[in-house]
Design a protein around this motif. Sequence first.
Motif, PDB file in Angstrom:
ATOM      1  N   LYS A 149       0.829  -1.211   0.000  1.00 36.47           N
ATOM      2  CA  LYS A 149       0.000   0.000   0.000  1.00 36.47           C
ATOM      3  C   LYS A 149       0.865   1.263   0.000  1.00 36.47           C
ATOM      4  O   LYS A 149       0.448   2.295  -0.507  1.00 36.47           O
ATOM      5  CB  LYS A 149      -0.932   0.008   1.207  1.00 36.47           C
ATOM      6  N   GLU A 150       2.038   1.203   0.638  1.00 32.15           N
ATOM      7  CA  GLU A 150       2.912   2.383   0.707  1.00 32.15           C
ATOM      8  C   GLU A 150       4.375   1.969   0.530  1.00 32.15           C
ATOM      9  O   GLU A 150       5.186   2.114   1.449  1.00 32.15           O
ATOM     10  CB  GLU A 150       2.760   3.101   2.053  1.00 32.15           C
ATOM     11  N   PRO A 151       4.727   1.455  -0.657  1.00 28.35           N
ATOM     12  CA  PRO A 151       6.092   0.939  -0.819  1.00 28.35           C
ATOM     13  C   PRO A 151       7.174   2.010  -0.656  1.00 28.35           C
ATOM     14  O   PRO A 151       8.282   1.708  -0.213  1.00 28.35           O
ATOM     15  CB  PRO A 151       6.088   0.350  -2.241  1.00 28.35           C
ATOM     16  N   GLU A 152       6.815   3.261  -0.984  1.00 30.58           N
ATOM     17  CA  GLU A 152       7.816   4.334  -0.825  1.00 30.58           C
ATOM     18  C   GLU A 152       8.292   4.409   0.616  1.00 30.58           C
ATOM     19  O   GLU A 152       9.452   4.676   0.901  1.00 30.58           O
ATOM     20  CB  GLU A 152       7.221   5.701  -1.195  1.00 30.58           C
ATOM     21  N   LYS A 153       7.346   4.201   1.524  1.00 33.40           N
ATOM     22  CA  LYS A 153       7.666   4.353   2.949  1.00 33.40           C
ATOM     23  C   LYS A 153       8.496   3.175   3.462  1.00 33.40           C
ATOM     24  O   LYS A 153       9.546   3.361   4.078  1.00 33.40           O
ATOM     25  CB  LYS A 153       6.364   4.467   3.746  1.00 33.40           C
TER      26      LYS A 153
END
Lengths: 515, 119
Positions: free
Chosen positions: A443-447
């Motif tokens: 859901k939030e791979p950047e993080k």
Amino acid sequence: MDMQVKKKLGLKEKYSLMTRDLGWETTYESMDDVYPYMKFEGIKIHDWDKWEDPFRLTMDSYWKYQAEKEKKLYAIIDAFAQNNGHLGVTDARYLNALKLIMSAFPSLEYNSHRGFAHIGRQMRGVGPAVACQMQSLDEIRHAQTQIHSLSNYNKYYNGLHDWRNMNDKMWYLSVSKSFFEDAMTAGPFEFITAIGFSFEYVLTNLVFVPFISGAAHNGDMAAMTFGFSAQSDEARHMTLGLEFIKFMLEQDPDNLPIVQGWIDKWTWRGVRVLTLVAMMMDYMLPKRVMSWKEAWGIYFEENAMALFDDLARYGIKVPACVEQIRKEKDHISHQAWLAFYTAGGMTNFHTWLPSEEEMTWLASKYPDTFDKYYRPRLEFWKQKADKGERFYGTTMPMLCQTCQIPMMFTEPDDPTQIAYRETTYLGDKFHFCSDHCKCIFEKEPEKYSQAWLPAHQISQGNCFAEGADPTAPDFDPIKSVMAYWNLQFGKDNLDFEGSEDQKNFAEWRQASTKN
Amino acid sequence: MPVVSIKLYPVDNKDRKENFHGAQLLYVGWDKHLLFYAPTVFCLPPDTRFRDVVETHLANAYGVHPEFSGIDWNQVCWLKSGQPWTPDMDKSIAENGLEHKDVLRFQTPGRDGLAGVGV
């Protein structure tokens, strides 16, 4: 003539004067510029005045209550120090539970303080802003009283000397650290769902049972005292979290899927962190309060499920991960202790094998799993240890990218098979301990792709002592990592049997009771 | 950008290959041998011969298990990302097509761990 005294302000009026009247609508600047964090998460709030603080606590009464509590707390801590209270614990093994908790907890409290201070400023509604500011003060007080309590033990026992430094660097502490940093770097509404609701409301009982009841059962009056002092704030914190969830859900139907997503995520993240607590309950307390499985049954399956029944009227569903957690409750404490036993050369506390009596207790509490899956491993290590071959792992474990726990969890339906999950993001592979950790990443791979995973950082050469030269012919990487953690190998870690703590505790206790 | 952020959120993958000074990560787990609590991470130069991974690195990680020394490596079943895979023992990990952060599992039929439950 008699003085004409006006009637005292009622609680409601006083609360209104000391909270709502502190706020105003700006005229020179737009309110959106003053509160820049209010919209980006997608949460829609139409009327902040609808937020009710059930405690109606105001700053003046807050100071009064907390000052009273501080007086009592420090009177007990002083008495504990002056009377060598550290010798009153059941067994020196207990101190290792304290080392584990105290290496993690004050930093968590401190980060909670930072998070609530931030959202106390950012919440556009005055009621929640004031409540968040008071919680922020509570949290820094908790950090402070925990540090003062542990300092009594730090005078006598190893491993507690540099918890702040270790919290930033040591491998297993990255688990709880990443949990709070994940929350603090989310938006304010996600933060309050993560910490105010999932952590404080749903999971905090599972921390306080082993942590504070465990302290009480094992004669640790210092930890018990700060725990009870903190616990009286927790009720207020839980209420703040729950009220916020209800408020978001009542304000706009569009908030429901966002809030549900956060509840799903943070329930899973919280339960993964509690693995450390499960191990503490089942293996580290010489006098046990109850098993992890029993605590999970009471505080999650009964209490928390009742809460979800209440939230069902808003459309909130029980997180899907609960089914996996139900299956894992028979396993995680054993899997965690076996991991720490193996990694006993890389911790700031001692580890040991449970005695036969303790294994009997574990078998009675875990009739379906302990004797079958876990006793054979413990007995194998015991045979080795009896021959003087106490096993310590010499390699580093693969870690889950999301929860940062070693990949020690088995498939929910097969306790003989480690669970492997992976995904690819921007051409790189990432690995997970479970479907739920994988889902959080995706859901939030950047993080999560930026996670500071200790094993990888060590491999990159970022965890050596200051000034170390890894190219020098006599460079010892393990020694250098120990120096980076500020650990003394063999003194702060390895087996409890034969440790300085064990020896000193026995001598001092004997000296305090005999001539 | 799926991440919910107040402004542009930079991607900072801390474990990209170039951060490992020419080496690469390789994860290896031994199925049905839970005496080892988790798969192991190795940081190795890409020209490391696969035979050395087995004979040196795996032996260091798993050699304490009584079944390790008797493994017939010609009979071992390997899985890469859960799929059957065959290594060439005399080629390097790079020549074997192993990329940074690949995960291998090895299975040793007939040596299925202690206690009948994969210890």
